[in-house]
Design a protein around this motif. Structure first.
Motif, PDB file in Angstrom:
ATOM      1  N   UNK A 128       0.863  -1.177   0.000  1.00  0.00           N
ATOM      2  CA  UNK A 128       0.000   0.000   0.000  1.00  0.00           C
ATOM      3  C   UNK A 128       0.907   1.237   0.000  1.00  0.00           C
ATOM      4  N   UNK A 129       0.535   2.243  -0.757  1.00  0.00           N
ATOM      5  CA  UNK A 129       1.364   3.439  -0.843  1.00  0.00           C
ATOM      6  C   UNK A 129       1.541   4.103   0.518  1.00  0.00           C
ATOM      7  N   UNK A 130       0.557   3.967   1.377  1.00  0.00           N
ATOM      8  CA  UNK A 130       0.670   4.539   2.725  1.00  0.00           C
ATOM      9  C   UNK A 130       1.816   3.920   3.519  1.00  0.00           C
ATOM     10  N   UNK A 131       2.297   2.754   3.060  1.00  0.00           N
ATOM     11  CA  UNK A 131       3.422   2.111   3.748  1.00  0.00           C
ATOM     12  C   UNK A 131       4.668   3.002   3.731  1.00  0.00           C
ATOM     13  N   UNK A 132       4.725   3.930   2.762  1.00  0.00           N
ATOM     14  CA  UNK A 132       5.906   4.791   2.641  1.00  0.00           C
ATOM     15  C   UNK A 132       5.954   5.871   3.725  1.00  0.00           C
ATOM     16  N   UNK A 133       4.816   6.195   4.307  1.00  0.00           N
ATOM     17  CA  UNK A 133       4.783   7.273   5.298  1.00  0.00           C
ATOM     18  C   UNK A 133       5.669   6.930   6.497  1.00  0.00           C
ATOM     19  N   UNK A 134       6.548   7.879   6.806  1.00  0.00           N
ATOM     20  CA  UNK A 134       7.487   7.684   7.902  1.00  0.00           C
ATOM     21  C   UNK A 134       8.735   6.920   7.536  1.00  0.00           C
ATOM     22  N   UNK A 135       8.833   6.471   6.291  1.00  0.00           N
ATOM     23  CA  UNK A 135      10.001   5.694   5.860  1.00  0.00           C
ATOM     24  C   UNK A 135      11.101   6.609   5.328  1.00  0.00           C
ATOM     25  N   UNK A 136      12.279   6.016   5.129  1.00  0.00           N
ATOM     26  CA  UNK A 136      13.382   6.723   4.464  1.00  0.00           C
ATOM     27  C   UNK A 136      13.374   6.314   2.998  1.00  0.00           C
ATOM     28  N   UNK A 137      13.186   7.305   2.121  1.00  0.00           N
ATOM     29  CA  UNK A 137      13.005   7.062   0.689  1.00  0.00           C
ATOM     30  C   UNK A 137      14.228   7.595  -0.053  1.00  0.00           C
ATOM     31  N   UNK A 138      14.920   6.694  -0.724  1.00  0.00           N
ATOM     32  CA  UNK A 138      16.114   7.065  -1.491  1.00  0.00           C
ATOM     33  C   UNK A 138      15.679   7.441  -2.904  1.00  0.00           C
ATOM     34  N   UNK A 139      15.599   8.744  -3.156  1.00  0.00           N
ATOM     35  CA  UNK A 139      15.071   9.232  -4.424  1.00  0.00           C
ATOM     36  C   UNK A 139      16.141   9.552  -5.453  1.00  0.00           C
ATOM     37  N   UNK A 153       3.689  10.977  -8.464  1.00  0.00           N
ATOM     38  CA  UNK A 153       2.954   9.755  -8.121  1.00  0.00           C
ATOM     39  C   UNK A 153       2.666   9.704  -6.621  1.00  0.00           C
ATOM     40  N   UNK A 154       3.648  10.086  -5.810  1.00  0.00           N
ATOM     41  CA  UNK A 154       3.433  10.096  -4.363  1.00  0.00           C
ATOM     42  C   UNK A 154       2.280  11.028  -3.983  1.00  0.00           C
ATOM     43  N   UNK A 155       2.262  12.213  -4.586  1.00  0.00           N
ATOM     44  CA  UNK A 155       1.180  13.164  -4.289  1.00  0.00           C
ATOM     45  C   UNK A 155      -0.176  12.621  -4.733  1.00  0.00           C
ATOM     46  N   UNK A 156      -0.185  11.889  -5.860  1.00  0.00           N
ATOM     47  CA  UNK A 156      -1.435  11.286  -6.321  1.00  0.00           C
ATOM     48  C   UNK A 156      -1.990  10.309  -5.286  1.00  0.00           C
ATOM     49  N   UNK A 157      -1.104   9.724  -4.492  1.00  0.00           N
ATOM     50  CA  UNK A 157      -1.523   8.755  -3.479  1.00  0.00           C
ATOM     51  C   UNK A 157      -1.585   9.381  -2.082  1.00  0.00           C
ATOM     52  N   UNK A 158      -1.663  10.705  -2.042  1.00  0.00           N
ATOM     53  CA  UNK A 158      -1.853  11.397  -0.776  1.00  0.00           C
ATOM     54  C   UNK A 158      -0.618  11.486   0.096  1.00  0.00           C
ATOM     55  N   UNK A 159       0.553  11.391  -0.519  1.00  0.00           N
ATOM     56  CA  UNK A 159       1.805  11.455   0.246  1.00  0.00           C
ATOM     57  C   UNK A 159       2.552  12.733  -0.119  1.00  0.00           C
ATOM     58  N   UNK A 160       2.862  13.549   0.874  1.00  0.00           N
ATOM     59  CA  UNK A 160       3.681  14.740   0.668  1.00  0.00           C
ATOM     60  C   UNK A 160       5.144  14.313   0.780  1.00  0.00           C
ATOM     61  N   UNK A 161       5.887  14.334  -0.337  1.00  0.00           N
ATOM     62  CA  UNK A 161       7.263  13.829  -0.307  1.00  0.00           C
ATOM     63  C   UNK A 161       8.187  14.618   0.620  1.00  0.00           C
ATOM     64  N   UNK A 162       7.808  15.841   0.974  1.00  0.00           N
ATOM     65  CA  UNK A 162       8.645  16.667   1.838  1.00  0.00           C
ATOM     66  C   UNK A 162       8.285  16.529   3.313  1.00  0.00           C
TER      67      UNK A 162
END
Length: 331
Positions: A128-139, A153-162
Motif C-alpha cells: 500500500x502506498x501509505x506504507x511509505x509514510x514515515x520511511x526513508x526514501x532514497x530518491x 505519483x506520491x502526491x497522487x496517493x496522498x503522500x507529501x514527499x517533503x
C-alpha cells in the motif's frame, strides 16, 4: 550528335544514381553523433535500430556516446560535441528558460512513461502506498524527470514527499543502487536492470511501477539545436525514419528476441535479465511505438514539473516540439 547524346544519357543517369548510392554506403555514410543520458534497456528501440542496421540503411554512421547525466548530455549538444541528444524533455525547457539563442527542439520520442520502479527492502504480501509514510526514501536527482515523476505519483496517493517521509536526494545517480544495497533507505526508486537484479538477488523487492502510475509523458526524447533542424533537416528526417523502424520492430518482436538482439549493448547484464526487463517495459507500454510527441504528453510533463516546483516557465508545445517530421514519417 543528337543520337550520341541520347545514347550517353541513360549511362550518365546510371552513374549519378550509383554515385548517390555509394555516398550512403557503409564506407561513406554521414556521421551523426548522438549523446545519450545513460545506457539503459529503457532505450531498447534505439539499440535495436542500430543492431538491425536501420541507420545504415538511411545513410547514417551513428556514433553513440553515453554522457551519464542530463547536464553533461546537454553540454555536449550545446557545445557541438553532439548533433543529437537523447535525454529528458524537461532539459529543453530549462535551456529555453535561459534565453538560449539557439534553442533545443524535441523532434522524436523514444519512451512515453517513467522507467523507474519502487523497490522495498523488505518483502510484503500486499503493498500500500501509505506504507511509505514515515520511511526513508532514497530518491533521484532533484529537478530530473525520475524524481519529478516520483513526487507526482506520491502526491497522487496522498503522500507529501517533503513532509510524510525522509526523502534523500544527496546521492549521485550512479551510486544510488550501491547506496541502497549497503543499507541506505527503506525504499528506493530504481531504473532497470538494477530493480530486477536486486529482486533476483534478494536485495530488494519491486512493489510498484512509477511508469504505470504516471501516465503518458515525453520521458526520454531525441532533441537537437534549432540551427541543426534548419541546416540539416534532411539528416534529422533520415534519423527519425531509422528510429521508427526500430520502434516498430520492437513492438512486433517477443522480449527474448529483442533481448538477444540488444544484449551486446549490456555486456555485464545476463540475457535472461535483459529479457525480464524488456518484458516489463513492454507490458507497461514504456516503449513508444512511433516517434510522434503529442501535445497532451507535453502538457502532462509541464504539469508534473510545475507541481514539483521545477517549471521555470510554461512553454507552448509548438515552441519546442517539431511534430512535422515524425508525422510525415509515420504517415
Amino acid at each position: 550528335m543528337k543520337l550520341k547524346k541520347w545514347i550517353w544519357l541513360p549511362l550518365l543517369i546510371s552513374l549519378i544514381l550509383i554515385s548517390i548510392s555509394c555516398s550512403f554506403g557503409n564506407g561513406s555514410n554521414e556521421k551523426v553523433r548522438v549523446a545519450e543520458v545513460t545506457r539503459s534497456i529503457f532505450y531498447a528501440p534505439l539499440y535495436a535500430a542500430m543492431a538491425q542496421g536501420y541507420f545504415e540503411e538511411e545513410g547514417i554512421d551513428l556514433e553513440l556516446t553515453t554522457a551519464w547525466g542530463g547536464d553533461k548530455t546537454m553540454t555536449a549538444l550545446l557545445s557541438d560535441g553532439a548533433d543529437i541528444a537523447l535525454v529528458g524533455a524537461e532539459t529543453s525547457i530549462y535551456v529555453y528558460a535561459q534565453n538560449a539563442s539557439d534553442p533545443v527542439i524535441n523532434f522524436a520520442g523514444l519512451t512515453q512513461t517513467d522507467g523507474t520502479f519502487l523497490v522495498a527492502r523488505e518483502p510484503t504480501d500486499e503493498f500500500h502506498w501509505d506504507d511509505l509514510k514515515g520511511s526513508t526514501f532514497l530518491g533521484q536527482r532533484k529537478g530530473g524527470m525520475p524524481q519529478m515523476v516520483g513526487e507526482h505519483v506520491l502526491r497522487q496517493h496522498g503522500i507529501d514527499p517533503r513532509k510524510d517521509l525522509n526523502l534523500l536526494q544527496h546521492i549521485d545517480f550512479g551510486n544510488i543502487p550501491s547506496a541502497f544495497a549497503s543499507g541506505t533507505g527503506d525504499y528506493v526508486q530504481l531504473f532497470e536492470p538494477q530493480a530486477t537484479l536486486f529482486e533476483n538477488e534478494g536485495l530488494g523487492h519491486i512493489v510498484a511501477s512509477f511508469g504505470e502510475e504516471s501516465g503518458e509523458v515525453p520521458y526520454t526524447v531525441f532533441m537537437t539545436k534549432e540551427s541543426t533542424l534548419t541546416n540539416n533537416n534532411e539528416m534529422i528526417e533520415r534519423f527519425t525514419r531509422a528510429l521508427y523502424k526500430g520502434q516498430q520492430w520492437v513492438s512486433e518482436q517477443p522480449p527474448e528476441i529483442i533481448a538477444a538482439t540488444i544484449v551486446t549493448f549490456f555486456e555485464d547484464t545476463p540475457v535472461d535479465v535483459v529479457t525480464q526487463v524488456v518484458e516489463r517495459y513492454k507490458e507497461q507500454g514504456s516503449y513508444a511505438t512511433d516517434p510522434f510527441l503529442s501535445s497532451g504528453a507535453w502538457d502532462n510533463l509541464q504539469t508534473i514539473m510545475d507541481a514539483s516546483g521545477e517549471l521555470p516557465l510554461y512553454v507552448e508545445y509548438e515552441e519546442l516540439v517539431n511534430a512535422q517530421i515524425a508525422e510525415s514519417i509515420v504517415e
